[in-house]
Design a protein around this motif. Structure first.
Motif, short mmCIF file in Angstrom:
data_model
loop_
_atom_site.label_atom_id
_atom_site.label_comp_id
_atom_site.label_asym_id
_atom_site.label_seq_id
_atom_site.Cartn_x
_atom_site.Cartn_y
_atom_site.Cartn_z
N UNK A 23 0.97 -1.27 0.14
CA UNK A 23 0.07 0.07 0.16
C UNK A 23 0.81 1.16 0.00
N UNK A 24 1.94 1.38 -0.32
CA UNK A 24 2.99 2.34 -0.17
C UNK A 24 2.61 3.15 -1.73
N UNK A 64 7.49 -6.40 3.82
CA UNK A 64 6.71 -7.61 3.31
C UNK A 64 5.96 -8.33 4.60
N UNK A 65 6.34 -8.01 5.82
CA UNK A 65 5.77 -8.29 6.92
C UNK A 65 4.32 -7.51 7.24
N UNK A 66 4.28 -6.33 6.65
CA UNK A 66 3.34 -5.41 7.22
C UNK A 66 3.57 -4.64 8.39
N UNK A 67 4.75 -4.39 8.78
CA UNK A 67 5.24 -3.73 9.75
C UNK A 67 4.64 -2.13 9.90
N UNK A 68 4.74 -1.97 8.48
CA UNK A 68 4.41 -0.17 8.24
C UNK A 68 2.92 -0.15 8.10
N UNK A 69 2.17 -0.15 9.21
CA UNK A 69 0.55 -0.09 9.20
C UNK A 69 0.21 1.04 9.40
N UNK A 70 -1.04 1.26 10.02
CA UNK A 70 -1.94 2.31 10.28
C UNK A 70 -1.22 3.04 11.33
N UNK A 71 -0.49 2.61 12.03
CA UNK A 71 0.12 3.07 13.25
C UNK A 71 0.86 4.62 13.21
N UNK A 72 1.10 4.70 11.73
CA UNK A 72 2.05 6.11 11.57
C UNK A 72 1.93 6.40 10.02
N UNK A 128 18.36 -8.59 14.05
CA UNK A 128 18.64 -7.50 15.08
C UNK A 128 18.28 -6.17 14.76
N UNK A 129 18.48 -5.69 13.50
CA UNK A 129 17.77 -4.46 13.24
C UNK A 129 16.25 -4.52 13.22
N UNK A 130 15.74 -5.68 13.07
CA UNK A 130 14.12 -5.75 12.98
C UNK A 130 13.74 -5.65 14.50
N UNK A 131 14.35 -6.30 15.15
CA UNK A 131 13.98 -6.39 16.65
C UNK A 131 13.88 -4.82 17.32
N UNK A 132 15.26 -4.21 17.01
CA UNK A 132 15.13 -3.11 17.53
C UNK A 132 14.18 -1.91 17.06
N UNK A 133 13.91 -1.92 15.62
CA UNK A 133 13.05 -0.96 15.08
C UNK A 133 11.40 -1.55 15.65
N UNK A 134 11.16 -2.72 15.78
CA UNK A 134 10.15 -3.11 16.21
C UNK A 134 9.59 -2.73 17.75
#
Ligand SMILES: [Zn+2]
Length: 252
Positions: free
Chosen positions: A26-27, A76-84, A237-243
């Motif tokens: 959806x970007x 791909x995992x949908x992390x960038x959702x409606x939160x922001x 590691x990058x993912x965990x920190x950003x999550x």
């Protein structure tokens, strides 16, 4: 600087995967320039209502493959959702990835070019940034060949609630925190956390984070995984920190 070379990553193939994943998530995909036949990509996704504006970038150093791959996985995992509302520049230096060099094809370290603007890549990036609103939070993703663990830089001149401890604690489960008292010539404030001089006027050359601090954001992180560790571990590691940071920054 690299003692051991990273395996080259095909920037054209990576850009195509990023574009496809972003469109599917959806970007809006914008090509704000091109370098060596590879598009310079900006991915934006606006969420209605009062949401934080969050910017992430990767791939400014061509010998640091985990950052763009981590962003690809997160898209791909949908992390960038409606939160922001999201602003992502996932591959700032595609030419550097052809030969896995830190610099671009002309030998410039693009992460020192945000004041002088010698390179087309950074001129185009700054032009694109100039069309964006201010950001509430920014992340610049990197890797370090000399690091013995994860670490981060925090620029927080107005003393907003820090996300640094949440990131360090999330990482600890996956990757050691760099225990050094001096990292990249700078003393650490706490293990794995550097709070450098952040006044742009004090800097002779500007990394991306200093540009963002000067023009776009009051809370900025530059995050670094250790290049000597396995690639899959660095991506995780990058993912965990950003999550962890994104959960804290978007709650409520
Ligand atoms: Zn870097």
């Amino acid at each position: 600087m690299s003692a051991v070379k990273a395996a080259p990553l095909d920037p054209l193939a990576l850009a195509a995967r990023l574009e496809a994943a972003a469109l599917a998530a959806g970007f809006r995909v914008e090509r704000y320039g091109e370098m060596g036949g590879c598009p310079l990509l900006a991915l934006t996704k606006r969420t209605p209502g009062p949401r934080p504006r969050i910017y992430l970038s990767a791939g400014i150093h061509g010998d640091e493959p985990a950052p763009p791959l981590a962003l690809l996985e997160m898209i791909e995992a949908g992390v960038f959702d409606h939160r922001a509302t999201w602003f992502i520049c996932p591959l700032l230096n595609p030419a550097g990835f052809i030969h896995a060099t830190r610099e671009n094809a002309a030998g410039l370290d693009l992460n020192r070019d945000y004041l002088d603007l010698h390179s087309a890549e950074i001129r185009d990036h700054v032009t694109w940034l100039g069309r964006q609103p201010n950001f509430d939070l920014t992340f610049c993703l990197h890797e370090d060949w000399e690091a013995t663990g994860y670490y981060l830089y925090e620029l927080n001149p107005t003393r907003r609630p820090s996300l640094a401890h949440a990131m360090i604690e999330a990482v600890r489960l996956l990757c050691p925190i760099d225990p050094s008292a001096i990292i990249d010539g700078r003393p650490v404030a706490e293990p794995g956390i550097i709070r450098p001089i952040d006044d742009p006027l004090m800097r002779e050359t500007w990394p991306e984070a200093i540009y963002l601090r000067a023009h776009h954001a009051t809370l900025s992180y530059t995050v670094e995984t250790p290049s000597g560790f396995p690639l899959a571990q660095r991506i995780a590691t990058h993912r965990a920190a950003l999550d962890a940071a994104l959960m804290l920054a978007t709650r409520g």
